[in-house]
Enzyme design. Structure first.
Site, PDB file in Angstrom:
ATOM      1  N   SER A 119       0.822  -1.209   0.000  1.00 58.86           N
ATOM      2  CA  SER A 119       0.000   0.000   0.000  1.00 58.86           C
ATOM      3  C   SER A 119       0.853   1.253   0.000  1.00 58.86           C
ATOM      4  CB  SER A 119      -0.933  -0.012   1.213  1.00 58.86           C
ATOM      5  OG  SER A 119      -0.285  -0.519   2.340  1.00 58.86           O
ATOM      6  N   HIS A 140      -2.558  -2.871  -6.233  1.00 57.85           N
ATOM      7  CA  HIS A 140      -3.044  -2.527  -4.895  1.00 57.85           C
ATOM      8  C   HIS A 140      -4.567  -2.582  -4.781  1.00 57.85           C
ATOM      9  CE1 HIS A 140      -3.445   0.613  -1.494  1.00 57.85           C
ATOM     10  NE2 HIS A 140      -3.374  -0.603  -1.002  1.00 57.85           N
ATOM     11  N   GLU A 152      -5.490  -0.035  -7.641  1.00 59.07           N
ATOM     12  CA  GLU A 152      -4.442   0.875  -8.113  1.00 59.07           C
ATOM     13  C   GLU A 152      -3.391   0.055  -8.866  1.00 59.07           C
ATOM     14  OE1 GLU A 152      -3.505   4.697  -5.395  1.00 59.07           O
ATOM     15  OE2 GLU A 152      -3.456   2.829  -4.281  1.00 59.07           O
ATOM     16  N   ASN A 190      -3.713   6.062  -0.469  1.00 60.11           N
ATOM     17  CA  ASN A 190      -3.154   6.217   0.883  1.00 60.11           C
ATOM     18  C   ASN A 190      -2.427   7.537   1.088  1.00 60.11           C
ATOM     19  OD1 ASN A 190      -4.126   3.921   2.131  1.00 60.11           O
ATOM     20  ND2 ASN A 190      -2.580   2.650   1.133  1.00 60.11           N
TER      21      ASN A 190
HETATM   22  N1  CAA Z   1     -16.996  -9.824   1.442  1.00 63.75           N
HETATM   23  C1  CAA Z   1     -18.112  -9.775   0.688  1.00 63.75           C
HETATM   24  N2  CAA Z   1     -19.078  -8.851   0.851  1.00 63.75           N
HETATM   25  C2  CAA Z   1     -18.924  -7.971   1.866  1.00 63.75           C
HETATM   26  C3  CAA Z   1     -17.788  -7.957   2.709  1.00 63.75           C
HETATM   27  C4  CAA Z   1     -16.801  -8.946   2.460  1.00 63.75           C
HETATM   28  N3  CAA Z   1     -15.673  -9.003   3.193  1.00 63.75           N
HETATM   29  N4  CAA Z   1     -17.919  -6.950   3.609  1.00 63.75           N
HETATM   30  C5  CAA Z   1     -19.087  -6.335   3.334  1.00 63.75           C
HETATM   31  N5  CAA Z   1     -19.688  -6.942   2.285  1.00 63.75           N
HETATM   32  C6  CAA Z   1     -20.913  -6.526   1.604  1.00 63.75           C
HETATM   33  C7  CAA Z   1     -22.174  -6.847   2.368  1.00 63.75           C
HETATM   34  O1  CAA Z   1     -22.633  -8.140   2.066  1.00 63.75           O
HETATM   35  C8  CAA Z   1     -23.129  -5.783   1.852  1.00 63.75           C
HETATM   36  O2  CAA Z   1     -23.635  -6.170   0.578  1.00 63.75           O
HETATM   37  P1  CAA Z   1     -25.003  -5.553  -0.045  1.00 63.75           P
HETATM   38  O3  CAA Z   1     -24.728  -4.120  -0.366  1.00 63.75           O
HETATM   39  O4  CAA Z   1     -25.230  -6.379  -1.242  1.00 63.75           O
HETATM   40  O5  CAA Z   1     -26.060  -5.699   1.001  1.00 63.75           O
HETATM   41  C9  CAA Z   1     -22.239  -4.581   1.648  1.00 63.75           C
HETATM   42  O6  CAA Z   1     -20.911  -5.103   1.512  1.00 63.75           O
HETATM   43  C10 CAA Z   1     -22.309  -3.651   2.818  1.00 63.75           C
HETATM   44  O7  CAA Z   1     -21.975  -4.377   3.993  1.00 63.75           O
HETATM   45  P2  CAA Z   1     -22.730  -4.254   5.378  1.00 63.75           P
HETATM   46  O8  CAA Z   1     -24.188  -3.953   5.170  1.00 63.75           O
HETATM   47  O9  CAA Z   1     -22.381  -5.437   6.219  1.00 63.75           O
HETATM   48  O10 CAA Z   1     -22.009  -3.070   6.122  1.00 63.75           O
HETATM   49  P3  CAA Z   1     -21.858  -1.569   5.724  1.00 63.75           P
HETATM   50  O11 CAA Z   1     -22.997  -1.052   4.950  1.00 63.75           O
HETATM   51  O12 CAA Z   1     -21.501  -0.941   7.020  1.00 63.75           O
HETATM   52  O13 CAA Z   1     -20.591  -1.546   4.758  1.00 63.75           O
HETATM   53  C11 CAA Z   1     -18.279  -1.441   4.287  1.00 63.75           C
HETATM   54  C12 CAA Z   1     -19.359  -2.103   5.120  1.00 63.75           C
HETATM   55  C13 CAA Z   1     -18.483  -1.809   2.808  1.00 63.75           C
HETATM   56  C14 CAA Z   1     -16.971  -2.005   4.778  1.00 63.75           C
HETATM   57  C15 CAA Z   1     -18.401   0.124   4.443  1.00 63.75           C
HETATM   58  O14 CAA Z   1     -18.420   0.458   5.810  1.00 63.75           O
HETATM   59  C16 CAA Z   1     -17.272   0.864   3.784  1.00 63.75           C
HETATM   60  O15 CAA Z   1     -17.279   1.090   2.593  1.00 63.75           O
HETATM   61  N6  CAA Z   1     -16.279   1.282   4.591  1.00 63.75           N
HETATM   62  C17 CAA Z   1     -15.099   2.002   4.099  1.00 63.75           C
HETATM   63  C18 CAA Z   1     -14.118   1.010   3.536  1.00 63.75           C
HETATM   64  C19 CAA Z   1     -12.891   1.678   2.994  1.00 63.75           C
HETATM   65  O16 CAA Z   1     -12.721   2.884   3.007  1.00 63.75           O
HETATM   66  N7  CAA Z   1     -11.981   0.838   2.508  1.00 63.75           N
HETATM   67  C20 CAA Z   1     -10.711   1.299   1.998  1.00 63.75           C
HETATM   68  C21 CAA Z   1      -9.709   1.173   3.074  1.00 63.75           C
HETATM   69  S1  CAA Z   1      -8.173   1.754   2.533  1.00 63.75           S
HETATM   70  C22 CAA Z   1      -7.461   0.464   1.814  1.00 63.75           C
HETATM   71  O17 CAA Z   1      -7.941  -0.629   1.776  1.00 63.75           O
HETATM   72  C23 CAA Z   1      -6.142   0.766   1.236  1.00 63.75           C
HETATM   73  C24 CAA Z   1      -4.996   0.452   2.101  1.00 63.75           C
HETATM   74  O18 CAA Z   1      -3.955   0.125   1.540  1.00 63.75           O
HETATM   75  C25 CAA Z   1      -4.989   0.632   3.552  1.00 63.75           C
END
Ligand code: CAA
Length: 291
Positions: A119, A140, A152, A190
């Site tokens: 990342s 990424h 990415e 990031n």
């Molecule tokens: N696998 C499959 N499906 C998943 C899942 C997983 N691990 N986690 C969540 N889902 C699905 C759920 O089934 C649900 O599907 P539907 O829309 O079809 O109903 C959907 O995602 C939403 O999940 P939830 O209803 O359980 O929960 P939520 O609405 O709170 O969403 C989230 C959860 C998608 C994680 C949301 O909170 C979110 O988008 N958070 C921000 C995530 C983010 O910013 N990620 C980037 C991080 S930075 C990075 O990754 C880079 C790095 O290098 C650090």
């Protein structure tokens, strides 16, 4: 370059999500980790996440079964060698990644594309320690991989066009969207996201707001799906700190200095969800702020 099989090194948070989406897209997947335990946990998690998609009507039960059947697990790094594309998704420490590449090189096919899900670490530097910098790229994924649309693509200084095009086609086959980033510390996502998370920790450290008020402010005031501290716990505080250090060292600007409170949480081993404690305590029914 026809990519059909993919080897994934590291079955943690990112590795298991990457295996999930590749298997669903019809690739043959070889998933590697150093412990059998980690591999069983990863398979159980992939099963659970695929089932969640079945229950929500996103995929058919047969597609889930077919995807699981495409994943082979192994503790031997050499088994990953004969694939067309290798994705290293080990811990965010350069020494660890370099050691993996060193062990892997003798087992790779000449045409294998080698990538890292890093990342933040320099792709050019990682590539320079391999025998194929022209077929090396940053690849990424975002967490949770099955949900997040973006990948990415980061070219090192020596990466050739054929490699870039092949990976771009893979991203399309996964049904995701590629963003090209130049090889500078922490790339695009990031470079922007981590200073925001670090600033949220400073806001907590300086007593401007509590964990709850900081997270609620960004959720309700800026429409973020998760508050920055909740998101930091989700990503892993060790990973957040590692990325801030890469930004601080690589860009030599004090605006990237990691907040001492972030360092303290990591020193305590409170790394977020994966250790059940970070800015929230996850050991009970509902997460409880730790400050
Ligand atoms: N696998 C499959 N499906 C998943 C899942 C997983 N691990 N986690 C969540 N889902 C699905 C759920 O089934 C649900 O599907 P539907 O829309 O079809 O109903 C959907 O995602 C939403 O999940 P939830 O209803 O359980 O929960 P939520 O609405 O709170 O969403 C989230 C959860 C998608 C994680 C949301 O909170 C979110 O988008 N958070 C921000 C995530 C983010 O910013 N990620 C980037 C991080 S930075 C990075 O990754 C880079 C790095 O290098 C650090």
């Amino acid at each position: 370059m026809d990519i059909q099989s993919v080897g994934i090194v590291g079955a943690g948070q990112m590795g298991n999500g990457i295996a999930h989406v590749f298997a669903m897209a019809g690739f043959d997947v070889v998933l590697n980790d150093i412990s059998e335990d980690a591999l069983s946990r990863a398979l159980a998690l992939i099963d659970k996440n695929l089932e969640r998609q079945v229950q929500r009507g996103k995929i058919a039960a047969e597609a889930k079964a077919a995807a699981l059947a495409r994943i082979r697990t192994t503790t031997r790094l050499a088994d990953v060698g004969p694939t067309d594309l290798v994705i290293e998704a080990a811990t965010e420490r350069e020494m660890v990644k370099q050691a993996i590449f060193e062990d892997l090189l003798p087992h790779l096919k000449p045409h294998t594309i080698l990538t890292s899900n890093t990342s933040s670490i320099s792709i050019t530097r990682l590539a320079s320690r391999t025998d194929r910098p022209e077929r090396f790229m940053g690849f990424h994924f975002m967490n949770p991989v099955p949900v997040m649309q973006l990948v990415e693509l980061i070219r090192g200084i020596a990466t050739d066009d054929a490699t870039y095009k092949a990976l771009h086609a893979v991203v399309e086959k996964l049904g995701k969207t590629a963003a090209s980033a130049e090889d500078f510390p922490a790339f695009i996502v990031n470079r922007i996201l981590m200073p925001m998370i670090n600033e949220a920790v400073y806001t907590l450290y300086e007593g401007v707001g509590s964990v709850k008020s900081i997270d609620e402010s960004l959720k309700l005031g800026a429409n973020h799906p998760m508050g920055p501290l909740e998101l930091a716990d989700f990503i892993g505080l060790d990973t957040c700190l590692a990325i801030m250090n890469v930004l601080h060292d690589g860009l030599a600007d004090t605006k990237y200095r990691p907040c001492p409170l972030l360092t303290k949480y990591v020193e305590a081993g409170w790394l977020g969800r994966k250790t059940q404690r970070g800015f929230y305590d996850y050991r009970g029914e509902v997460p409880v702020p730790t400050r």
